[in-house]
Design a protein around this motif. Structure first.
Motif, PDB file in Angstrom:
ATOM      1  N   ARG A 258     -45.449   5.848 -50.056  1.00  0.00           N
ATOM      2  CA  ARG A 258     -45.561   3.904 -49.932  1.00  0.00           C
ATOM      3  C   ARG A 258     -46.790   3.731 -49.273  1.00  0.00           C
ATOM      4  O   ARG A 258     -46.441   3.479 -47.905  1.00  0.00           O
ATOM      5  CB  ARG A 258     -44.053   3.326 -49.943  1.00  0.00           C
ATOM      6  N   ASP A 260     -49.003   0.431 -48.306  1.00  0.00           N
ATOM      7  CA  ASP A 260     -48.784  -1.134 -48.048  1.00  0.00           C
ATOM      8  C   ASP A 260     -49.999  -1.792 -48.676  1.00  0.00           C
ATOM      9  O   ASP A 260     -51.275  -0.567 -47.119  1.00  0.00           O
ATOM     10  CB  ASP A 260     -48.170  -1.765 -46.836  1.00  0.00           C
ATOM     11  N   GLU A 273     -51.533   0.939 -45.000  1.00  0.00           N
ATOM     12  CA  GLU A 273     -51.129   1.722 -43.947  1.00  0.00           C
ATOM     13  C   GLU A 273     -50.062   3.068 -45.001  1.00  0.00           C
ATOM     14  O   GLU A 273     -49.822   2.097 -45.963  1.00  0.00           O
ATOM     15  CB  GLU A 273     -50.217   1.902 -42.929  1.00  0.00           C
TER      16      GLU A 273
HETATM   17 MG    MG Z   1     -45.768  -1.203 -43.296  1.00  0.00          MG
END
Ligand code: MG
Ligand code: ATP
Length: 321
Positions: A258, A260, A273
């Motif tokens: 995931r 960001d 990140e």
């Molecule tokens: Mg984060």
């Protein structure tokens, strides 16, 4: 399929990890997998030897669960796991390293400086902070170079607040990342890979009701609004998805991640990140993206475990094949 879900650990994110682990274990059971929860503790290796699960799902957040250490031990124990291999985890876990690799791959990431605590002791805190303020424009965000759940992160809008932000950050880790704070819309883009071609799921737009998307805003129901699909123009979402796929590919990640990002007023997505062990709690973004994509969380985790079990466990790094 018999699986172990690893959750807990001794990091600041222990409670979050236990919530992620319980959710994944429940979802797996719903998808027909015999799933047991286990902590990453001194009893783990004996448990793995005894119960010999087909594969492990790592729902540990922070430290050994994300920096590759637990995965290296699973490799030693011959237990396959869903998710990225240790070397790739080390790159992703270290935000300054991940940012450098992403920038080299053409992805925008906010200007930043990485400051180990020792630099302050050796060169003098005031001198270093004066130079920093001369080079990086306010507002800034100070956060641990590796860490999660926004623990130790402070937005600095006034130069006088910088020293306290640094001290707070160093209580969570030895190295601080001081980064330009990008005003804009926050997005989380999850990537899953079920067949060798990673796919970006619909982005989640994150709008905390007040202030930063901090620990309380993340894990207290009602403190943050989540929009999926995100309320941004299609080309912006496509650029964010491309950035997340680049992060997944450039860092050599596997199965799920995931990324960001913050999208600024011009529509540029800025990479913050990438997480190799994304949160799986009721208020976590990857499960929201999975639902928006019309997928079932339990079936997805099961399929990732099946894929993991079909991989031969590699020999420990450095050993001749
Ligand atoms: Mg984060
Ligand atoms: N440069 C930045 N500009 C604007 N907001 C930022 C920036 N860096 C971090 N943030 C905010 O702080 C939060 C935490 O930062 P980041 O995602 O880098 O760290 P984290 O603690 O590792 O998070 P996670 O739990 O998602 O792994 C982000 O979700 C975002 O809201």
């Amino acid at each position: 399929m018999r699986a172990v879900v690893l959750a807990g650990g001794l990091t600041f994110e222990r409670e979050v990890s236990l919530r992620s682990g319980r959710r994944v274990a429940d979802a797996l059971r719903g998808a027909g997998v015999e799933a047991e929860l286990h902590d990453a503790d001194a009893g783990l290796l004996a448990y793995l030897a005894e119960s010999a699960p087909d594969a492990a799902f790592i729902a540990l957040h922070g430290g050994p669960g994300e920096d590759g250490a637990v995965r290296g031990v699973l490799d030693l124990a011959g237990v396959p796991y869903a998710g990225s291999a240790p070397e790739a985890c080390r790159l992703a876990f270290d935000k300054p390293i991940a940012k450098g690799l992403l920038r080299a791959a053409g992805v925008a990431t906010p200007e930043a400086v990485t400051l180990p605590h020792s630099t302050f002791r050796e060169l003098g805190a005031h001198a270093v902070l004066d130079r920093l303020l001369a080079r990086l424009p306010l507002p800034l965000i100070v956060k641990p170079a590796s860490g999660g759940s926004a623990l130790g992160a402070t937005v600095v809008r006034d130069a006088a607040a910088l020293p306290a932000a640094m001290v707070h950050c160093f209580s969570y880790g030895d190295t601080a990342l001081v980064e330009r704070f990008v005003e804009g819309a926050e997005l989380a883009v999850s990537v899953v890979d079920l067949d060798g071609s990673p796919r970006a799921l619909p982005a989640v737009e994150i709008v905390p009701k007040e202030g930063l998307f901090d620990y309380a805003a993340r894990y207290t129901a009602g403190m943050t609004d989540y929009y999926t699909p995100a309320r941004l123009a299609e080309p912006v979402l496509a650029a964010a998805a491309a950035a997340a796929l680049t992060a997944h590919r450039v860092l050599g990640l596997r199965d799920l991640s995931r990324t960001d990002l913050i999208v600024d007023a011009t529509g540029t997505p800025w990479f913050l990140e990438v997480n190799v062990s994304p949160g799986m709690t009721e208020t976590s973004m990857l499960p929201m993206s999975v639902a928006e994509a019309g997928l079932d969380l339990g079936a997805l985790c099961r399929d990732l475990l099946v894929r993991a079990a079909s991989r031969a466990t590699p020999p420990p790094a450095g050993r001749a094949p």
